[in-house]
Design an enzyme around this catalytic site. Structure first.
Site, mmCIF file in Angstrom:
data_model
loop_
_atom_site.group_PDB
_atom_site.id
_atom_site.type_symbol
_atom_site.label_atom_id
_atom_site.label_comp_id
_atom_site.label_asym_id
_atom_site.label_seq_id
_atom_site.Cartn_x
_atom_site.Cartn_y
_atom_site.Cartn_z
ATOM 1 C CB SER A 20 87.259 32.050 32.655
ATOM 2 O OG SER A 20 88.458 31.539 32.555
ATOM 3 C CG ASP A 85 88.930 24.616 30.630
ATOM 4 O OD1 ASP A 85 90.302 25.331 30.374
ATOM 5 O OD2 ASP A 85 88.265 25.540 30.469
ATOM 6 C CG HIS A 114 89.398 28.708 29.552
ATOM 7 N ND1 HIS A 114 88.822 27.802 30.270
ATOM 8 C CD2 HIS A 114 89.855 29.644 29.643
ATOM 9 C CE1 HIS A 114 88.724 28.834 31.487
ATOM 10 N NE2 HIS A 114 88.837 30.513 30.456
#
Length: 138
Positions: A20, A85, A114
């Site tokens: 991320s 996501d 995610h």
């Protein structure tokens, strides 16, 4: 002298892993220093592109310009991204993958969001395959 040699670690023994927002320092590091490989898990193309999905260029004030740095990475790159996501759209992982100098077979985790990619069996399988078999033969 590179910092990895200063610590007695050869670049070919370093795998840079970012997830991320953590893909930002990972891509930056890998764009400037040699490593065995880079793994980008749910990466973003840039901060502005996450906040404003219609953004087409990188602005000077965007502190997270992965999209502009990824092509400078000379190590093999494994991109992992969930197709559903909800935080960083799947298109970000795809765009980065397409700009890699040395991409390896990516892992697109069908149905993953995610924060749950690592709960899918193929996640660990892909990591093991990459580290134990593919890197050895590159």
């Amino acid at each position: 002298m590179s910092s990895s040699l200063r610590y007695g670690i050869r670049p070919e023994h370093v795998i840079v892993y970012g997830q991320s927002i953590g893909t930002v320092p990972s891509v930056d590091l890998a764009s400037r220093y040699e490593s065995a490989a880079v793994i980008l898990h749910s990466p973003l193309t840039s901060g502005m592109r996450v906040a404003f999905p219609d953004t087409k260029k990188t602005y000077c004030f965007d502190a997270f310009p992965n999209i502009d740095k990824i092509s400078k990475v000379t190590s093999p790159v494994l991109v992992i991204h969930g197709t559903e996501d909800e935080v960083i759209d799947f298109s970000h992982g795809l765009a980065l993958y397409e700009r890699c100098q040395r991409p390896v077979e990516p892992l697109w985790v069908e149905g993953a969001g995610h924060n749950d990619v690592e709960l899918y069996g193929q996640y660990l399988e892909r990591l093991k395959q990459f580290v134990a078999h593919e890197l050895v033969n590159l």
